[in-house]
Design a protein around this motif. Sequence first.
Motif, short mmCIF file in Angstrom:
data_model
loop_
_atom_site.label_atom_id
_atom_site.label_comp_id
_atom_site.label_asym_id
_atom_site.label_seq_id
_atom_site.Cartn_x
_atom_site.Cartn_y
_atom_site.Cartn_z
N TYR A 170 0.84 -1.19 0.00
CA TYR A 170 0.00 0.00 0.00
C TYR A 170 0.88 1.25 0.00
O TYR A 170 2.00 1.22 0.50
N THR A 171 0.30 2.31 -0.51
CA THR A 171 0.90 3.62 -0.36
C THR A 171 -0.07 4.42 0.49
O THR A 171 -1.26 4.50 0.16
N VAL A 172 0.42 4.99 1.58
CA VAL A 172 -0.42 5.77 2.48
C VAL A 172 0.04 7.22 2.46
O VAL A 172 1.22 7.51 2.68
N PHE A 173 -0.90 8.12 2.18
CA PHE A 173 -0.65 9.55 2.31
C PHE A 173 -1.10 9.88 3.73
O PHE A 173 -2.29 10.04 4.00
N ALA A 174 -0.13 9.91 4.64
CA ALA A 174 -0.41 9.95 6.07
C ALA A 174 -0.41 11.37 6.63
O ALA A 174 0.62 12.03 6.65
N PRO A 175 -1.57 11.82 7.12
CA PRO A 175 -1.61 13.14 7.75
C PRO A 175 -0.88 13.10 9.10
O PRO A 175 -1.06 12.16 9.87
N ASN A 176 -0.06 14.09 9.34
CA ASN A 176 0.62 14.17 10.63
C ASN A 176 -0.33 14.78 11.66
O ASN A 176 -1.46 15.15 11.34
N ASN A 177 0.11 14.86 12.91
CA ASN A 177 -0.74 15.41 13.97
C ASN A 177 -1.20 16.83 13.66
O ASN A 177 -2.35 17.19 13.94
N ALA A 178 -0.32 17.65 13.09
CA ALA A 178 -0.69 19.03 12.75
C ALA A 178 -1.83 19.07 11.74
O ALA A 178 -2.69 19.96 11.79
N ALA A 179 -1.87 18.09 10.84
CA ALA A 179 -2.96 18.01 9.86
C ALA A 179 -4.29 17.75 10.57
O ALA A 179 -5.30 18.38 10.26
#
Length: 195
Positions: free
Chosen positions: A82-91
């Motif tokens: 899989y490819t995950v576009f991962a939002p960080n905590n700030a997102a």
Amino acid sequence: MNKITIALASAASLAIAACAEEPADTTAVDEDAAMADQMANDTATEAGTIVEVAQGNPDFSTLVAAVTAADLGETLSGPGPYTVFAPNNAAFDKIPQATRDELMSEAGKADLAGILTYHVVEGETLAAALTQAIEGAGEEGYEITTVNGGTLTATMEGGNVVLTDAAGNKATVTATDIEASNGAIHVIDTVLMPS
């Protein structure tokens, strides 16, 4: 397989929804790049699954909590890739607290899963391949089909990959190619929404 697709798509959706119209803070970009470097060093010898890699970084604590609340951990720990576009905590912090609380509740579980799987794509797509696909797609951008069945449009803006969700919200990719045993993670600065 359907659970994995849903989980991945939900992760992608959350990342897109949080996307702001304002340009990314360069401090956050520098911090994300440092985080990616550290994660790459930590996983170079034995990369864990996408979930394990995210659990190993405190800047993904909200994402990990969301994946757990949506029961997507097992899916994202599957073989993939899989490819995950991962939002960080700030997102995630860009989303009002009341909305986050509602999504993390039992009543919001299905919506949360839909958002999260909107951030997941089947197959491993590294930054170089994504950039090449964007350049080949022209001005309209490169359409990416997510695990939840929705699409994201990837374009280049100011030398950065930018993802646009179904509602027109934008997220900038701030760190790329974080390796996992079952795929790759790209960090984004906004949670994307499927609709």
